[in-house]
Design a protein around this motif. Structure first.
Motif, mmCIF file in Angstrom:
data_model
loop_
_atom_site.group_PDB
_atom_site.id
_atom_site.type_symbol
_atom_site.label_atom_id
_atom_site.label_comp_id
_atom_site.label_asym_id
_atom_site.label_seq_id
_atom_site.Cartn_x
_atom_site.Cartn_y
_atom_site.Cartn_z
ATOM 1 N N GLY A 74 0.651 -1.274 -0.507
ATOM 2 C CA GLY A 74 -0.265 0.344 -0.417
ATOM 3 C C GLY A 74 1.220 1.151 -0.336
ATOM 4 N N THR A 75 2.132 1.272 -0.255
ATOM 5 C CA THR A 75 2.622 2.247 -0.075
ATOM 6 C C THR A 75 2.992 3.107 -1.775
ATOM 7 O OG1 THR A 75 5.467 0.672 -0.560
ATOM 8 C CG2 THR A 75 4.257 1.380 1.817
ATOM 9 N N LEU A 76 2.616 2.571 -3.122
ATOM 10 C CA LEU A 76 2.405 2.882 -4.148
ATOM 11 C C LEU A 76 1.572 4.092 -4.477
ATOM 12 C CD1 LEU A 76 3.557 3.440 -6.702
ATOM 13 C CD2 LEU A 76 2.169 1.390 -7.292
ATOM 14 N N VAL A 77 0.342 3.920 -3.613
ATOM 15 C CA VAL A 77 -0.769 4.748 -3.314
ATOM 16 C C VAL A 77 -0.862 5.014 -1.812
ATOM 17 C CG1 VAL A 77 -2.434 6.767 -4.811
ATOM 18 C CG2 VAL A 77 -1.202 4.706 -6.235
ATOM 19 N N LEU A 227 16.234 -5.406 5.616
ATOM 20 C CA LEU A 227 16.792 -4.603 7.072
ATOM 21 C C LEU A 227 15.776 -3.888 7.234
ATOM 22 C CD1 LEU A 227 16.102 -5.911 10.183
ATOM 23 C CD2 LEU A 227 18.500 -5.018 10.296
ATOM 24 N N GLU A 228 15.880 -2.619 6.232
ATOM 25 C CA GLU A 228 15.366 -1.178 6.299
ATOM 26 C C GLU A 228 13.394 -1.598 6.289
ATOM 27 O OE1 GLU A 228 20.042 -0.009 6.018
ATOM 28 O OE2 GLU A 228 18.269 -1.630 5.600
ATOM 29 N N HIS A 229 13.932 -2.337 5.033
ATOM 30 C CA HIS A 229 12.253 -2.955 4.334
ATOM 31 C C HIS A 229 11.238 -3.225 5.355
ATOM 32 C CE1 HIS A 229 8.719 -4.367 2.231
ATOM 33 N NE2 HIS A 229 9.719 -5.058 1.889
ATOM 34 N N HIS A 230 12.365 -4.643 6.325
ATOM 35 C CA HIS A 230 11.181 -5.483 7.586
ATOM 36 C C HIS A 230 10.903 -4.843 8.392
ATOM 37 C CE1 HIS A 230 10.730 -9.874 5.918
ATOM 38 N NE2 HIS A 230 11.625 -8.761 4.340
ATOM 39 N N ARG A 231 11.562 -3.680 8.856
ATOM 40 C CA ARG A 231 11.400 -2.822 9.991
ATOM 41 C C ARG A 231 10.489 -1.843 9.620
ATOM 42 N NH1 ARG A 231 16.715 -2.235 13.887
ATOM 43 N NH2 ARG A 231 16.735 -4.681 14.711
ATOM 44 N N ARG A 232 10.637 -1.177 8.309
ATOM 45 C CA ARG A 232 9.765 0.236 8.118
ATOM 46 C C ARG A 232 9.231 -0.601 6.821
ATOM 47 N NH1 ARG A 232 10.453 4.952 10.263
ATOM 48 N NH2 ARG A 232 8.736 5.330 8.418
ATOM 49 N N ASP A 234 6.335 0.809 5.594
ATOM 50 C CA ASP A 234 5.774 1.501 5.310
ATOM 51 C C ASP A 234 6.614 2.929 4.593
ATOM 52 O OD1 ASP A 234 6.832 2.243 7.712
ATOM 53 O OD2 ASP A 234 6.147 4.003 7.120
ATOM 54 N N VAL A 235 7.883 2.193 4.039
ATOM 55 C CA VAL A 235 9.242 3.206 3.078
ATOM 56 C C VAL A 235 8.703 2.855 2.571
ATOM 57 C CG1 VAL A 235 11.173 4.514 3.382
ATOM 58 C CG2 VAL A 235 10.200 3.511 5.231
ATOM 59 N N PRO A 236 7.986 3.445 1.116
ATOM 60 C CA PRO A 236 8.214 2.674 -0.728
ATOM 61 C C PRO A 236 9.657 2.496 -1.121
ATOM 62 C CG PRO A 236 7.850 5.176 -0.287
ATOM 63 C CD PRO A 236 7.914 4.507 0.992
ATOM 64 N N TRP A 237 10.566 1.810 -2.214
ATOM 65 C CA TRP A 237 11.367 1.574 -2.079
ATOM 66 C C TRP A 237 12.514 2.770 -2.776
ATOM 67 C CZ3 TRP A 237 13.664 3.464 -7.174
ATOM 68 C CH2 TRP A 237 13.086 3.565 -7.978
ATOM 69 N N TRP A 238 12.186 3.766 -3.028
ATOM 70 C CA TRP A 238 12.278 4.865 -3.662
ATOM 71 C C TRP A 238 12.636 6.018 -2.397
ATOM 72 C CZ3 TRP A 238 9.844 9.347 -2.028
ATOM 73 C CH2 TRP A 238 8.624 8.958 -1.762
ATOM 74 N N ALA A 239 12.897 5.493 -1.406
ATOM 75 C CA ALA A 239 12.885 6.556 0.381
ATOM 76 C C ALA A 239 13.871 5.355 0.836
ATOM 77 C CB ALA A 239 11.380 7.017 0.645
ATOM 78 N N GLY A 253 15.229 -0.769 19.744
ATOM 79 C CA GLY A 253 13.904 -0.567 20.811
ATOM 80 C C GLY A 253 13.012 -0.706 20.315
ATOM 81 N N LEU A 254 11.791 -0.283 20.777
ATOM 82 C CA LEU A 254 10.040 0.069 20.428
ATOM 83 C C LEU A 254 9.741 0.836 19.519
ATOM 84 C CD1 LEU A 254 8.906 0.788 24.559
ATOM 85 C CD2 LEU A 254 9.092 -1.361 23.624
ATOM 86 N N ILE A 255 8.977 -0.705 18.815
ATOM 87 C CA ILE A 255 8.255 -0.326 17.075
ATOM 88 C C ILE A 255 6.654 0.150 17.708
ATOM 89 C CG2 ILE A 255 8.272 -0.517 14.709
ATOM 90 C CD1 ILE A 255 10.682 -2.155 15.355
ATOM 91 N N ASP A 256 5.884 1.323 16.645
ATOM 92 C CA ASP A 256 5.179 1.427 16.837
ATOM 93 C C ASP A 256 4.270 0.920 16.238
ATOM 94 O OD1 ASP A 256 5.204 2.673 14.813
ATOM 95 O OD2 ASP A 256 5.437 5.153 15.382
ATOM 96 N N THR A 257 2.821 1.016 15.852
ATOM 97 C CA THR A 257 2.275 0.557 14.976
ATOM 98 C C THR A 257 2.411 0.582 13.391
ATOM 99 O OG1 THR A 257 0.511 1.860 15.869
ATOM 100 C CG2 THR A 257 0.033 -0.095 16.721
ATOM 101 N N GLU A 258 2.837 1.759 13.151
ATOM 102 C CA GLU A 258 2.949 1.943 11.909
ATOM 103 C C GLU A 258 4.238 1.494 11.298
ATOM 104 O OE1 GLU A 258 2.328 6.231 11.542
ATOM 105 O OE2 GLU A 258 0.032 5.490 11.288
ATOM 106 N N GLY A 259 4.782 0.736 12.638
ATOM 107 C CA GLY A 259 6.507 0.214 12.086
ATOM 108 C C GLY A 259 7.935 1.541 12.600
ATOM 109 N N ARG A 260 7.109 2.905 13.167
ATOM 110 C CA ARG A 260 8.334 3.398 13.501
ATOM 111 C C ARG A 260 8.785 3.175 14.820
ATOM 112 N NH1 ARG A 260 4.050 6.213 10.870
ATOM 113 N NH2 ARG A 260 4.962 7.127 8.766
ATOM 114 N N ILE A 261 10.904 2.878 15.014
ATOM 115 C CA ILE A 261 10.525 2.940 15.840
ATOM 116 C C ILE A 261 10.669 4.260 16.479
ATOM 117 C CG2 ILE A 261 13.345 2.732 17.488
ATOM 118 C CD1 ILE A 261 14.193 1.008 14.707
ATOM 119 N N VAL A 262 10.244 4.182 17.924
ATOM 120 C CA VAL A 262 10.190 5.297 18.962
ATOM 121 C C VAL A 262 10.849 5.248 20.058
ATOM 122 C CG1 VAL A 262 7.413 5.652 18.378
ATOM 123 C CG2 VAL A 262 7.950 3.519 20.150
ATOM 124 N N ALA A 263 12.089 4.783 20.230
ATOM 125 C CA ALA A 263 12.340 4.515 21.469
ATOM 126 C C ALA A 263 14.604 3.214 21.009
ATOM 127 C CB ALA A 263 12.123 4.111 22.560
#
Length: 263
Positions: A74-77, A227-232, A234-239, A253-263
């Motif tokens: 779902g990261t294309l659009v 590993l960046e892709h598996h942890r995030r 929500d990040v499209p290929w070009w990012a 650290g902790l990862i929120d519900t959108e895959g973002r590291i918060v701590a």
């Protein structure tokens, strides 16, 4: 450690960028295929150009699959699941007769069970053997429908349109097959294979490559930053290069519900 925040464009801007890149990649892929099959006439004198065209088509085939991979997440659009499906479904079918829902569901299973029994992209019996793993990977995804599709295309081109078989093999078959090898090696085997003395950093059972941005783009449209892709996801290929620069693979650290590291 203090996490670095990866800032992505707004959903609308991400969609604009994703669609523009998808149009450039898929449009070039389709355009080269049409030229190679219906305009170009292979000869000994233009063989070097034909080989260069096949190499570019192989790379663009990888890009088409990565565009479809973004659609699976779902990261294309962002926020437009139907748009993602409408774009990816015909591209996957044209790539090798693949079915969108089957590949999408298999890929999400891969993310849930990465490198574990039940992961459709992992060969638990041969976790370090490239050849055997690729063969099981090939058989799993290139089923009878793909074989029927490819044979039908080749039959039409050869028997009905009269395109020479050597031209079909060089400019259609070889780029498609080699792109599957390229995708498998850089996007599946290299990140997920078991290597002595190289433990995985977490339960994603993935590692990332150390390639620079250009080499990463050339090898697998940044999918080697795995590993960046598996942890995030929500990040499209070009990012993904920005995710690598942000140190996503090194953070813990902790990862929120959108895959973002918060701590």
């Amino acid at each position: 450690m203090t996490a670095k925040r990866l800032i992505l464009p707004s959903g609308a801007m991400q969609g604009v960028i994703g669609l523009a890149l998808a149009a450039a990649i898929a449009g070039s892929w389709l355009g080269i295929h049409a030229y190679a099959m219906f305009v170009f006439e292979l000869s000994w004198s233009n063989l070097p150009f034909a080989l260069a065209m096949a190499a570019v088509q192989c790379w663009l085939s990888v890009g088409v699959f990565i565009v479809c991979h973004d659609a699976m997440h779902g990261t294309l659009v962002p926020g437009k699941p139907r748009v993602n499906a409408v774009i990816a479904a015909p591209l996957l079918f044209l790539y090798a007769g693949f079915r969108w829902r089957v590949l999408r569901d298999a890929h999400h299973t891969h993310h849930r069970l990465a490198g574990m029994p039940g992961d459709p992209d992992f060969d638990e019996d041969h976790p370090s053997n490239f050849r055997q793993w690729y063969w099981s990977f090939f058989k799993r995804y290139f089923g009878w429908q793909s074989l029927v599709f490819v044979h039908a295309v080749v039959g039409v081109y050869w028997l009905i349109l009269g395109i020479p078989m050597v031209q079909i093999v060089l400019l259609y078959g070889a780029p498609a097959l080699l792109s599957s090898l390229q995708l498998f090696f850089f996007g599946t085997y290299r990140p997920h294979h078991h290597a002595p003395g190289e433990p995985f950093p977490d339960d994603h059972n993935a590692r990332t490559n150390g390639f620079g941005t250009l080499a990463s783009l050339a090898t697998c449209f940044h999918f080697g930053y795995h590993l960046e892709h598996h942890r995030r996801p929500d990040v499209p290929w070009w990012a993904l290069p920005a995710a690598k620069r942000a140190g996503i693979a090194e953070q813990s650290g902790l990862i929120d519900t959108e895959g973002r590291i918060v701590a």
